[in-house]
Write an enzyme that holds these catalytic residues in place. Structure first.
Site, PDB file in Angstrom:
ATOM      1  N   HIS A 131     -29.788 -33.811  -7.287  1.00  0.00           N
ATOM      2  CA  HIS A 131     -31.058 -33.370  -6.664  1.00  0.00           C
ATOM      3  C   HIS A 131     -32.029 -33.488  -7.982  1.00  0.00           C
ATOM      4  O   HIS A 131     -31.487 -33.552  -9.517  1.00  0.00           O
ATOM      5  CB  HIS A 131     -31.631 -32.074  -6.052  1.00  0.00           C
ATOM      6  CG  HIS A 131     -32.688 -31.666  -5.345  1.00  0.00           C
ATOM      7  ND1 HIS A 131     -33.824 -31.220  -6.498  1.00  0.00           N
ATOM      8  CD2 HIS A 131     -32.922 -31.693  -4.908  1.00  0.00           C
ATOM      9  CE1 HIS A 131     -34.403 -31.050  -5.467  1.00  0.00           C
ATOM     10  NE2 HIS A 131     -34.072 -31.389  -4.277  1.00  0.00           N
ATOM     11  N   ASP A 208     -24.953 -27.121  -9.197  1.00  0.00           N
ATOM     12  CA  ASP A 208     -25.891 -26.713  -7.862  1.00  0.00           C
ATOM     13  C   ASP A 208     -25.272 -26.112  -6.926  1.00  0.00           C
ATOM     14  O   ASP A 208     -25.130 -27.172  -5.850  1.00  0.00           O
ATOM     15  CB  ASP A 208     -26.883 -28.353  -8.391  1.00  0.00           C
ATOM     16  CG  ASP A 208     -27.358 -28.226  -7.157  1.00  0.00           C
ATOM     17  OD1 ASP A 208     -27.892 -27.327  -6.828  1.00  0.00           O
ATOM     18  OD2 ASP A 208     -28.815 -29.011  -7.441  1.00  0.00           O
ATOM     19  N   GLN A 211     -26.796 -26.342  -2.196  1.00  0.00           N
ATOM     20  CA  GLN A 211     -26.193 -26.437  -0.218  1.00  0.00           C
ATOM     21  C   GLN A 211     -24.257 -26.049  -0.541  1.00  0.00           C
ATOM     22  O   GLN A 211     -24.655 -27.034   0.722  1.00  0.00           O
ATOM     23  CB  GLN A 211     -25.714 -28.508  -0.620  1.00  0.00           C
ATOM     24  CG  GLN A 211     -28.008 -28.596  -0.584  1.00  0.00           C
ATOM     25  CD  GLN A 211     -29.398 -28.007   0.005  1.00  0.00           C
ATOM     26  OE1 GLN A 211     -28.342 -27.919   1.511  1.00  0.00           O
ATOM     27  NE2 GLN A 211     -29.623 -28.382   0.070  1.00  0.00           N
ATOM     28  N   LYS A 234     -32.340 -21.032   1.175  1.00  0.00           N
ATOM     29  CA  LYS A 234     -31.898 -21.961   1.901  1.00  0.00           C
ATOM     30  C   LYS A 234     -30.516 -20.972   1.983  1.00  0.00           C
ATOM     31  O   LYS A 234     -30.209 -21.307   2.938  1.00  0.00           O
ATOM     32  CB  LYS A 234     -31.117 -22.900   1.002  1.00  0.00           C
ATOM     33  CG  LYS A 234     -32.110 -24.285   0.284  1.00  0.00           C
ATOM     34  CD  LYS A 234     -31.968 -24.593  -0.170  1.00  0.00           C
ATOM     35  CE  LYS A 234     -32.577 -25.449  -1.700  1.00  0.00           C
ATOM     36  NZ  LYS A 234     -33.337 -26.887  -0.750  1.00  0.00           N
ATOM     37  N   CYS A 374     -35.316 -35.807  -3.137  1.00  0.00           N
ATOM     38  CA  CYS A 374     -35.792 -35.711  -4.590  1.00  0.00           C
ATOM     39  C   CYS A 374     -34.653 -36.139  -4.850  1.00  0.00           C
ATOM     40  O   CYS A 374     -33.566 -35.092  -6.060  1.00  0.00           O
ATOM     41  CB  CYS A 374     -35.849 -34.047  -4.822  1.00  0.00           C
ATOM     42  SG  CYS A 374     -37.361 -33.490  -4.374  1.00  0.00           S
TER      43      CYS A 374
HETATM   44  N1  PMP Z   1     -30.661 -29.003  -5.561  1.00  0.00           N
HETATM   45  C1  PMP Z   1     -29.977 -29.299  -4.441  1.00  0.00           C
HETATM   46  C2  PMP Z   1     -29.144 -29.583  -4.203  1.00  0.00           C
HETATM   47  C3  PMP Z   1     -30.979 -29.620  -3.431  1.00  0.00           C
HETATM   48  O1  PMP Z   1     -31.048 -29.150  -2.095  1.00  0.00           O
HETATM   49  C4  PMP Z   1     -32.805 -28.354  -3.364  1.00  0.00           C
HETATM   50  C5  PMP Z   1     -33.495 -27.581  -2.677  1.00  0.00           C
HETATM   51  N2  PMP Z   1     -33.510 -29.352  -2.003  1.00  0.00           N
HETATM   52  C6  PMP Z   1     -32.949 -28.037  -4.620  1.00  0.00           C
HETATM   53  C7  PMP Z   1     -31.588 -28.178  -5.755  1.00  0.00           C
HETATM   54  C8  PMP Z   1     -33.930 -27.007  -5.384  1.00  0.00           C
HETATM   55  O2  PMP Z   1     -34.137 -26.038  -5.258  1.00  0.00           O
HETATM   56  P1  PMP Z   1     -35.102 -25.836  -5.085  1.00  0.00           P
HETATM   57  O3  PMP Z   1     -36.523 -25.973  -4.801  1.00  0.00           O
HETATM   58  O4  PMP Z   1     -35.321 -23.825  -4.733  1.00  0.00           O
HETATM   59  O5  PMP Z   1     -35.117 -24.887  -6.541  1.00  0.00           O
END
Ligand code: PMP
Length: 417
Positions: A131, A208, A211, A234, A374
């Site tokens: 991401h 990270d 998920q 999440k 993203c």
């Molecule tokens: N890493 C991953 C794998 C994600 O799916 C996301 C959220 N889409 C993020 C980072 C970023 O999370 P946040 O917007 O809560 O900072």
């Protein structure tokens, strides 16, 4: 039926009923098929009530107020920290830093540990499936320090190319960062093995967990990762709540992220000294109510049991993959086997644009996401501009998947006309 409503003692119909937002129906009497939990999950009444109760009964700034309300707020905030520590099996609650989200957690590591420990010519290993939150902060650091960045390739079946990782590890990187679960492909990466290999190569690891932590049992001690970041919103918690887990010895060696109140030991005009971990990293008034809400989300998920959460999503993902095979011209990205993926399913439907697919699904009261998620480097690797993504959680069932399939067939019919 792949899942039953009562599975291993969990009444999934009742679970769904715990989410007030899912009780509504549209003008045509259809319930919402919410398939966008990878972006942000819905919240059970218990979490909403915990936040409300905090503001009704306890609201006060924490840590320095010598009166009952403040002491109670402090106790609840610190109790939430212990719950988060317990949830990921951290050795100590001091290893839990409250942040706003995964993005902030990763930036914290980049701007503190990274700025102190990464130098000119050092290698930072990222992956092509990261991401942007786990890529851009490292690009910024690399630019500032004159460090190098290399990305582990992704195989045609949507997995990390571990041979390529090993090649990069042979160059002795300072840091290895990767997603535990891909938010676009759903791939569950072999995190424990990657961390072990990275450590053997002398690298520090940042996982990270955005998920993974909400969807499966994650044990940071078993994983042995140095840092794990995840988002409360999440995992059924409030927006504005997130966690950075870090090994205590690493956190203790790190300078602060932001300066301000709450993170100091002693301040004079000439200079300041820092508070102990984790207060050192929590400058200013924290999101106390949100942290308490996250604690309630942890309790709720533990009530279901994370093994049951994973099993529910695995079964439903298997069902969805099977049903989606019936839709002609639909390409699903990522591993074929539901065992190797979390409940995230990205796909393209012929040459219909992902946004058009999502818009037609919306007309069916089916909520999905469309775009690059993203993950622009990954989209480039897949050779697509965008995908449509359906993502599952505890409140989803076969009916949601069936509605998705009906909506996709309708999209095809509209575009064929
Ligand atoms: N890493 C991953 C794998 C994600 O799916 C996301 C959220 N889409 C993020 C980072 C970023 O999370 P946040 O917007 O809560 O900072």
């Amino acid at each position: 039926m792949v899942t039953t409503s009562i599975e291993k003692g969990v009444d999934w119909v009742r679970v769904r009923g715990d989410f007030p937002i899912l009780g509504a129906v549209d003008a045509q009497g259809r319930r919402l098929a919410f398939l966008d939990s990878a972006a942000s999950s819905q919240k059970p009444a218990r979490v909403i009530e915990a936040v409300e109760r905090y503001y009704r009964e306890t609201n006060a700034n924490i840590h320095r107020g010598v009166y009952d309300l403040s002491e109670r707020a402090t106790a609840q905030y610190e109790a939430a920290r212990h719950m988060a520590a317990d949830f990921v099996n951290a050795r100590s609650a001091r290893e839990i830093v409250f942040v706003r989200n995964t993005t902030e957690g990763i930036n914290l590591v980049a701007q503190t540990w990274g700025r102190r420990n990464v130098g000119a010519g050092d290698l930072i290993v990222v992956t092509t499936m990261d991401h942007h939150s786990n890529l851009v902060p490292w690009q910024m650091l690399a630019e500032e320090k004159g460090a190098r960045l290399a990305a582990v390739r992704v195989t045609d079946d949507g997995k990390l190319d571990l041979d390529h990782l090993k090649e990069l590890l042979a160059q002795g990187p300072r840091l290895v960062v990767f997603p535990h679960v891909s938010n676009s492909l759903g791939t569950i990466n072999p995190a424990k093995e990657i961390v072990r290999l990275a450590h053997e190569a002398g690298a520090v690891t940042v996982v990270d967990g955005a998920q993974s932590v909400p969807h499966m049992p994650v044990d940071v001690q078993a994983l042995d990762a140095d840092f794990v970041a995840f988002s409360g919103h999440k995992m059924l918690g409030p927006m504005g709540s997130g966690v950075l887990y870090g090994k205590l010895e690493l956190l203790e060696g790190m300078p602060p992220f932001m300066g301000g109140g709450g993170m100091i030991r002693k301040v004079s005009i000439e200079g300041s000294t820092w508070a102990d971990v984790p207060a050192r990293f929590e400058a200013g008034t924290p999101a106390v109510g949100d942290a308490i809400g996250l604690g309630a989300a942890v309790e709720y998920l533990q009530g279901i049991g994370m093994t049951n959460v994973r099993e529910h999503e695995r079964a439903l993902t298997g069902y969805a993959l099977e049903r989606l095979r019936e839709v002609p011209e639909l390409t699903v990205y990522g591993p074929e086997d539901a065992e190797e993926r979390a409940g995230v399913i990205s796909f393209t439907l012929g040459d219909i644009h992902a946004h058009d697919v999502a818009a037609i699904l919306n007309e069916e009261n089916v909520a999905v996401r469309a775009g690059h998620h993203c993950c622009q480097p990954l989209m480039e690797r897949l050779g697509v501009v965008a995908t449509t993504r359906a993502s599952l959680y505890v409140y989803n069932d076969e009916e949601d998947v069936d509605r998705l399939v009906v909506g996709l067939r309708r999209a095809q019919a509209i575009f064929a006309a």
